[in-house]
Design an enzyme around this catalytic site. Sequence first.
Site, PDB file in Angstrom:
ATOM      1  N   LYS A 100      -2.715  -9.973  10.722  1.00  0.00           N
ATOM      2  CA  LYS A 100      -2.833 -10.018  12.189  1.00  0.00           C
ATOM      3  C   LYS A 100      -3.718 -11.187  12.609  1.00  0.00           C
ATOM      4  CE  LYS A 100      -2.469  -4.981  12.576  1.00  0.00           C
ATOM      5  NZ  LYS A 100      -1.162  -4.762  13.177  1.00  0.00           N
ATOM      6  N   ASP A 117      -4.825   6.974   4.474  1.00  0.00           N
ATOM      7  CA  ASP A 117      -3.806   6.090   5.039  1.00  0.00           C
ATOM      8  C   ASP A 117      -4.439   4.860   5.716  1.00  0.00           C
ATOM      9  OD1 ASP A 117      -1.112   5.475   5.741  1.00  0.00           O
ATOM     10  OD2 ASP A 117      -1.433   6.236   7.761  1.00  0.00           O
ATOM     11  N   GLU A 160      -3.581   5.379  17.499  1.00  0.00           N
ATOM     12  CA  GLU A 160      -2.127   5.227  17.617  1.00  0.00           C
ATOM     13  C   GLU A 160      -1.594   6.283  18.576  1.00  0.00           C
ATOM     14  OE1 GLU A 160       0.031   3.911  13.918  1.00  0.00           O
ATOM     15  OE2 GLU A 160      -1.501   5.214  13.072  1.00  0.00           O
ATOM     16  N   HIS A 196      -7.211  -0.598   5.969  1.00  0.00           N
ATOM     17  CA  HIS A 196      -7.244  -1.298   7.257  1.00  0.00           C
ATOM     18  C   HIS A 196      -8.630  -1.271   7.932  1.00  0.00           C
ATOM     19  CE1 HIS A 196      -3.097  -1.228   6.445  1.00  0.00           C
ATOM     20  NE2 HIS A 196      -2.760  -0.136   7.093  1.00  0.00           N
ATOM     21  N   LYS A 212       0.847  -1.187   0.000  1.00  0.00           N
ATOM     22  CA  LYS A 212       0.000   0.000   0.000  1.00  0.00           C
ATOM     23  C   LYS A 212       0.881   1.234   0.000  1.00  0.00           C
ATOM     24  CE  LYS A 212      -2.167   1.802   3.910  1.00  0.00           C
ATOM     25  NZ  LYS A 212      -1.233   2.582   4.731  1.00  0.00           N
ATOM     26  N   ASP A 236      -2.567  -5.941   2.476  1.00  0.00           N
ATOM     27  CA  ASP A 236      -3.065  -5.083   3.552  1.00  0.00           C
ATOM     28  C   ASP A 236      -2.601  -5.782   4.818  1.00  0.00           C
ATOM     29  OD1 ASP A 236      -4.586  -4.081   5.727  1.00  0.00           O
ATOM     30  OD2 ASP A 236      -5.971  -3.222   4.281  1.00  0.00           O
ATOM     31  N   HIS A 237      -1.627  -5.192   5.499  1.00  0.00           N
ATOM     32  CA  HIS A 237      -0.986  -5.966   6.569  1.00  0.00           C
ATOM     33  C   HIS A 237      -1.931  -6.262   7.743  1.00  0.00           C
ATOM     34  CE1 HIS A 237      -0.285  -2.100   8.631  1.00  0.00           C
ATOM     35  NE2 HIS A 237      -0.104  -2.813   9.714  1.00  0.00           N
TER      36      HIS A 237
HETATM   37  C1  BG6 Z   1       0.154   1.720   7.977  1.00  0.00           C
HETATM   38  C2  BG6 Z   1      -0.015   3.218   7.967  1.00  0.00           C
HETATM   39  O1  BG6 Z   1      -0.448   1.145   6.863  1.00  0.00           O
HETATM   40  O2  BG6 Z   1      -0.433   1.208   9.166  1.00  0.00           O
HETATM   41  C3  BG6 Z   1       0.640   3.835   9.193  1.00  0.00           C
HETATM   42  O3  BG6 Z   1       0.573   3.747   6.786  1.00  0.00           O
HETATM   43  C4  BG6 Z   1       0.093   3.211  10.445  1.00  0.00           C
HETATM   44  O4  BG6 Z   1       0.444   5.237   9.223  1.00  0.00           O
HETATM   45  C5  BG6 Z   1       0.155   1.684  10.362  1.00  0.00           C
HETATM   46  O5  BG6 Z   1       0.881   3.665  11.530  1.00  0.00           O
HETATM   47  C6  BG6 Z   1      -0.598   1.064  11.529  1.00  0.00           C
HETATM   48  O6  BG6 Z   1      -0.321  -0.306  11.560  1.00  0.00           O
HETATM   49  P1  BG6 Z   1      -0.364  -1.105  12.922  1.00  0.00           P
HETATM   50  O7  BG6 Z   1      -0.102  -2.527  12.513  1.00  0.00           O
HETATM   51  O8  BG6 Z   1       0.673  -0.509  13.819  1.00  0.00           O
HETATM   52  O9  BG6 Z   1      -1.749  -0.903  13.469  1.00  0.00           O
END
Ligand code: BG6
Length: 506
Positions: free
Chosen positions: A201, A254, A235, A259, A167, A196-197
């Site tokens: 999870k 973002d 965050e 997500h 992404k 999409d990471h």
């Molecule tokens: C990323 C965003 O895709 O996901 C970041 O670009 C964000 O801005 C991050 O901090 C959040 O990922 P996680 O796994 O820490 O919730």
Amino acid sequence: MKRGKTKAEPAPPATLFLFGAHGDLVKRLLMPAVYNLARDGLLDPNLHIVGVDHNEVGDAEFAQRLRAFILDQARAKQPDQVLDEASVIDPAVWGPLAERISYVTGDFTSDDTYQAIARTLQANGTGNAVFYLATSPRFFTEVALRLNRAGLLTEHANGFRRVVVEKPFGSDLASAEALNHQLLELMSERQIYRIDHYLGKETVQNILVNRFSNGIFEAFWNNHYIDHVQITAAEAVGVETRGNFYDQIGALRDMVPNHLFQLLAMVAMEPPAAFGADAVRSEKAKVVGAIRPWTPEEALANSVRAQYVASSEGTKGYREEDRVDPDSETETYVALKVMIDNWRWMGVPFYLRTGKRLTVRDTQIAICFKPAPYAQFRDTSVDDIKPNFLNIQIQPDEGMWFDLQAKRPGPALVIDNVKLGFAYKDFFQMQPSTGYETLLYDCFIGDQTLFQRADNIENGWRAVQPFLDAWKEQRASLAQYSAGSDGPTEADELLTRDGRAWHTLG
Ligand code: BG6
């Protein structure tokens, strides 16, 4: 969630080409994930890793750097412990892996680079290749075009060719459609792995297992019993070193079409007919596609955009961050209300919020049930009876809890709140992981369930486009919140006007 396998077999032999080998993603996530897969015996002894980037580095030096990244990451995660090298990197795991690490120096825009890649692939003795585009998005099409021109995207009986695209996949609906179109001219959907990471999870994958392998949930998983759903990704960190990138993007682009909508889809999708990639992705596409397109006025009324300002304790405001425009109008926080127009969810609002520099790191889904129809308890004010929530805690402290009402012991009838649920750490041994292990492994074995199909991506953008348009055309105001707070009061009003309140953070 996955194909019903109980024990994972090692992935087939392949060469993993890391474009953008010196970038942050490779350092922080991909290399630690490759190491963890090797540690767990999930990589073939013939899995090769090849860095591709413009810096001049030899193979051995590149391998050394990767080792240092893994060590740094492990130490950064546990700053209060003194971690010696051997406790982080087992020489028996690293030794054989390091022997299969090499490096191609080259410009992504030069055909010579791709000739060198072709030679490396041939020398590695396996036709299978995964091209991981851990690069700036402006190179996605360029790299794919040149891979294709060098014949590297042509699959054959002894060789799969897969391209992983990170992404951001586009910056609005039109650019995402264009990127899909360009990639699909060069290869088939089966070869494209859009990451999409959040789908890596465990807790996100577990939502489907919980919903669809326990008979109890389905009975109340609908608009008869559920009042509303809240999805939060809070965050505590600011923009860190990414000010330049983030300032062009903002919180909505973002986090939301990717997500947050993944979380929404997991909660709201219909049961797939099978647990194959296409069945799961079709249901997800349907539910995100059913998000009601707001008119510009509705989009403005149902969204809040805000930016963090310096706190009284001295935490910097967004405009003071490194590589951020001092007059920036970019939002670092967004709260939205969306409706899903289908039979199951008609009338159930989904409230979404995400922001940087909030009180805590907390990703959660809070499902709020309708109240008991009548509170029969004499002398107990109805106000004391709180709604029941089902909280799915994605991170940290992964788990799932119902908030219930119970009688506090004693002669008086006092209603109190209790929790019923489970924490992952109480039941499972959790090995250190980055979330990328499953995604990389799935890419090697050719399972696209946890990757975004073209229509998933486009439906996500389609649902946020009315907000993007309305904000731009109507010059939506930018609220403020203090760094380290729970977010702007305007976001609270989004719910209070509906007679609701955000679930507490943390
Ligand atoms: C990323 C965003 O895709 O996901 C970041 O670009 C964000 O801005 C991050 O901090 C959040 O990922 P996680 O796994 O820490 O919730």
